[in-house]
Design an enzyme around this catalytic site. Structure first.
Site, PDB file in Angstrom:
ATOM      1  CE1 TYR A 133     -44.336 -47.003  48.642  1.00 58.82           C
ATOM      2  CE2 TYR A 133     -43.447 -49.244  48.234  1.00 58.82           C
ATOM      3  CZ  TYR A 133     -43.568 -47.904  47.908  1.00 58.82           C
ATOM      4  OH  TYR A 133     -42.585 -47.414  46.796  1.00 58.82           O
ATOM      5  CD  GLU A 172     -36.537 -46.474  44.993  1.00 57.25           C
ATOM      6  OE1 GLU A 172     -35.739 -47.213  45.338  1.00 57.25           O
ATOM      7  OE2 GLU A 172     -37.750 -46.835  44.838  1.00 57.25           O
ATOM      8  CD1 TRP A 215     -40.219 -50.050  50.304  1.00 61.06           C
ATOM      9  CD2 TRP A 215     -38.723 -48.771  49.586  1.00 61.06           C
ATOM     10  NE1 TRP A 215     -40.831 -48.652  49.965  1.00 61.06           N
ATOM     11  CE2 TRP A 215     -39.828 -47.879  49.519  1.00 61.06           C
ATOM     12  CE3 TRP A 215     -37.700 -47.631  49.335  1.00 61.06           C
ATOM     13  CZ2 TRP A 215     -40.026 -46.690  49.157  1.00 61.06           C
ATOM     14  CZ3 TRP A 215     -37.630 -46.405  49.111  1.00 61.06           C
ATOM     15  CH2 TRP A 215     -39.065 -45.863  48.982  1.00 61.06           C
TER      16      TRP A 215
END
Length: 201
Positions: free
Chosen positions: A28, A50, A58
Site C-alpha cells: 500500500y 478514513e 489502518w
C-alpha cells in the site's frame, strides 16, 4: 532504523517503520499511499475508509477494503445515497466490514452530501477537497515530526461539516490529505518522497 527515521528493507528501499514489516502495508505504501486521487468516487471511498478507521488501525481497514467495496457498491455515491433502513440492517450484519452504526450512517449521509456538492459553486467533492491544498507541505525527517492536523485540515473539516458531511474531524481530514497526495508526509529519507508529482522532494 536510520537517523532519518526510516527502515531500509531487504530490497534496499527506505520506508517508515509502519510500512516496513507487514507485506500488505508495504505494498500500500509503495504503490498507493500519497498518490493523487482526483476523482469523486475515489475521494468518496478514501473519505469513507478514513472515517471507519477512526479509533482503529489502518491495517484493519486495509484488510477489510475488498469487503467494504462489496458492501458499499464499490463506493458509488449515487448508489450509497439511496440506501435505506434495510441497507443499514444489511451492513450491520456484514462481518466483513466494521459494524459501527454511526459510521455506517455517516457514510450514507456523506454520499448524499457528495451528490449535493455536484451543484456547488465550489466544485464537486474532489475539487472541493483539493482546494484546501496548502502552500507548503511538511518535510518530516522522523515519524515524530509528522503532524496529525494542520490549519488546512481544520478548515476542510469545518467546510465539509457545513456542507452536511459527518465524521470529518481535522485529524481524519489530515489523514485523508496525506493519503490522496494533497500533502506529502513521506519522510525525507523515504524512497517515496516526492513520488506524487504534486510536491518536489
Amino acid at each position: 532504523m536510520s537517523d532519518l527515521g526510516v527502515v531500509v528493507g531487504d530490497d534496499g528501499l527506505a520506508r517508515p517503520a509502519w510500512a516496513s514489516v507487514d507485506p500488505m502495508l508495504r505494498e500500500y505504501y509503495d504503490t498507493e499511499w500519497g498518490m493523487p486521487v482526483r476523482d469523486e468516487r475515489g475521494l468518496f471511498e478514501r473519505l469513507s475508509l478514513e472515517a471507519f478507521q477512526s479509533g482503529l488501525s489502518w491495517a484493519t481497514i486495509l484488510r477489510k477494503r475488498p469487503a467494504f467495496r462489496a458492501a458499499f457498491d464499490d463506493f458509488d455515491p449515487e448508489a450509497v445515497a439511496r440506501y435505506d433502513d434495510a441497507d443499514v440492517a444489511r451492513l450491520m450484519a456484514d462481518a466483513g466490514i466494521v459494524r459501527n452504526r454511526a459510521k455506517v450512517l455517516a457514510t450514507i449521509t456523506n454520499a448524499r452530501a457528495t451528490l449535493g456538492l455536484r451543484e456547488d459553486p465550489d466544485g464537486d467533492l474532489a475539487a472541493f477537497v483539493w482546494s484546501f491544498r496548502p502552500a507548503e507541505t511538511p518535510r518530516p525527517r522522523t515519524y515524530a515530526e509528522v503532524p496529525t492536523t494542520s490549519p488546512e485540515s481544520l478548515a476542510l473539516s469545518k467546510a465539509l461539516k457545513r456542507k452536511g458531511f459527518a465524521f470529518v474531524g481535522p485529524t481524519t481530514m489530515f489523514a485523508l490529505m496525506e493519503a490522496v497526495g494533497i500533502v506529502d508526509t513521506h519522510l525525507l529519507g523515504s524512497h517515496r518522497r516526492g513520488s506524487s508529482g504534486v510536491w518536489p522532494d
